[in-house]
Design a protein around this motif. Structure first.
Motif, mmCIF file in Angstrom:
data_model
loop_
_atom_site.group_PDB
_atom_site.id
_atom_site.type_symbol
_atom_site.label_atom_id
_atom_site.label_comp_id
_atom_site.label_asym_id
_atom_site.label_seq_id
_atom_site.Cartn_x
_atom_site.Cartn_y
_atom_site.Cartn_z
ATOM 1 N N GLU A 1 0.899 -1.315 -0.071
ATOM 2 C CA GLU A 1 -0.017 0.017 0.135
ATOM 3 C C GLU A 1 1.065 1.156 0.108
ATOM 4 O O GLU A 1 0.680 2.334 -0.614
ATOM 5 C CB GLU A 1 -1.001 0.023 1.345
ATOM 6 N N ALA B 1 -7.143 -5.830 -1.200
ATOM 7 C CA ALA B 1 -8.153 -4.955 -0.586
ATOM 8 C C ALA B 1 -8.883 -5.429 0.291
ATOM 9 O O ALA B 1 -9.382 -4.721 1.153
ATOM 10 C CB ALA B 1 -8.546 -4.037 -1.638
ATOM 11 N N LEU C 1 -9.554 -3.350 3.473
ATOM 12 C CA LEU C 1 -10.812 -2.762 3.661
ATOM 13 C C LEU C 1 -11.782 -3.845 4.043
ATOM 14 O O LEU C 1 -12.575 -4.157 2.988
ATOM 15 C CB LEU C 1 -11.369 -2.202 2.414
ATOM 16 N N LEU D 1 -11.113 6.568 -1.671
ATOM 17 C CA LEU D 1 -10.726 5.318 -2.111
ATOM 18 C C LEU D 1 -10.987 5.009 -3.636
ATOM 19 O O LEU D 1 -10.256 4.163 -4.025
ATOM 20 C CB LEU D 1 -11.070 4.578 -0.815
ATOM 21 N N THR E 1 -5.467 1.459 -6.252
ATOM 22 C CA THR E 1 -5.235 0.368 -5.171
ATOM 23 C C THR E 1 -6.525 -0.158 -4.646
ATOM 24 O O THR E 1 -6.373 -1.369 -4.456
ATOM 25 C CB THR E 1 -4.459 1.142 -4.302
ATOM 26 N N TYR E 2 -7.563 0.545 -4.548
ATOM 27 C CA TYR E 2 -8.683 0.176 -3.896
ATOM 28 C C TYR E 2 -9.977 -0.039 -4.858
ATOM 29 O O TYR E 2 -11.017 -0.515 -4.253
ATOM 30 C CB TYR E 2 -8.807 0.849 -2.586
#
Length: 268
Positions: A69, A111, A115, A206, A211-212
């Motif tokens: 990350e 992710a 998350l 996000l 990335t997410y």
């Protein structure tokens, strides 16, 4: 910071707040400007940095993100401030050559770990998958949690702890710190759930990140809302299995001096 709330209004982060002003079981309160929490910091503006440095005396950043990350999102502008020390303390198990998460590669982030989604079923004994992930932080990275709490005891200004959304990894570490300080369970759980007030803004940030974004777009936004019952379950499990947060911390090298230092730093 608005005197009526603990929110810190920044242009480049939306889930930032002060852990001050929370009640303890013995009638005290946590000090303002000692420990802050936030979502990702890579978009902080020059004005944001100045506010954190000048108004809060920021000296230490506790970055709970994985190596992948940090590499993909960037360390953020505070990493370029000489007076600020960034402590990268991932809560994911070490594994693999490139990252703290075995499933991560140089080009991807897991992710689903970063998350956690709270309404998904699990094959394990946990009532929901996020409970297993939250408890996994304790099982896999007690070293990082101990180090994070010890950074909070430093007397050279404030500390800011963050991850991606500022909700899950940050929520667990902050809950443990507040529990050591003697904050009431109601206030600890309330602080965790408070991220829900900024959920839509967090998700917008996000989704703007490669990335997410894919994982976020694949699931309903409501399933990402922090559920107070989840943090209650985490703390209850720590009570049942370790005799409380200090019991768990002690099993990982925490000392009575550490407890005294954290309480002295956080309490009025």
């Amino acid at each position: 910071m608005d005197d009526g709330t603990r929110w810190i209004e920044l242009d480049g982060a939306v889930n930032a707040r002060d852990l001050g002003g929370l009640p303890t079981t013995d009638g005290r309160t946590t000090r303002r400007g000692r420990v802050l929490r936030s979502d990702n910091l890579q978009d902080l503006t020059v004005a944001d940095v100045r506010l954190l440095l000048d108004d809060y005396g920021l000296k230490n950043v506790i970055d709970l993100r994985s190596d992948a990350e940090v590499r993909l999102e960037g360390p953020g502008p505070l990493a370029r401030v000489p007076s600020v020390t960034v402590h990268q303390l991932s809560l994911f198990p070490e594994g693999g050559r490139h990252t703290d998460v075995a499933a991560d590669t140089a080009d991807t982030v897991d992710a689903d770990r970063a998350l956690p989604w709270q309404e998904r079923s699990s094959d394990g004994p946990e009532q929901d998958r996020s409970l297993g992930l939250y408890l996994g932080y304790l099982t896999d990275r007690g070293d990082s949690i101990i180090a994070a709490l010890r950074v909070m005891t430093r007397t050279d200004g404030s500390s800011l702890v963050h991850c991606a959304a500022g909700k899950d990894r940050t929520g667990v570490v902050c809950a443990l710190a507040l529990d050591v300080a003697g904050v009431t369970r109601e206030a600890i759980v309330g602080d965790y759930a408070q991220s829900g007030e900024r959920l839509e803004a967090v998700l917008r940030r996000l989704r703007a990140s490669d990335t997410y974004a894919a994982d976020l777009d694949s699931r309903p936004a409501g399933s990402h809302r922090p559920n107070a019952a989840l943090m209650e379950k985490v703390l209850a499990r720590v009570d049942e299995e370790f005799g409380g947060t200090i019991g768990w911390l002690s099993d990982h090298g925490w000392t009575p001096d550490d407890t005294e230092a954290l309480r002295s730093r956080l309490l009025t």
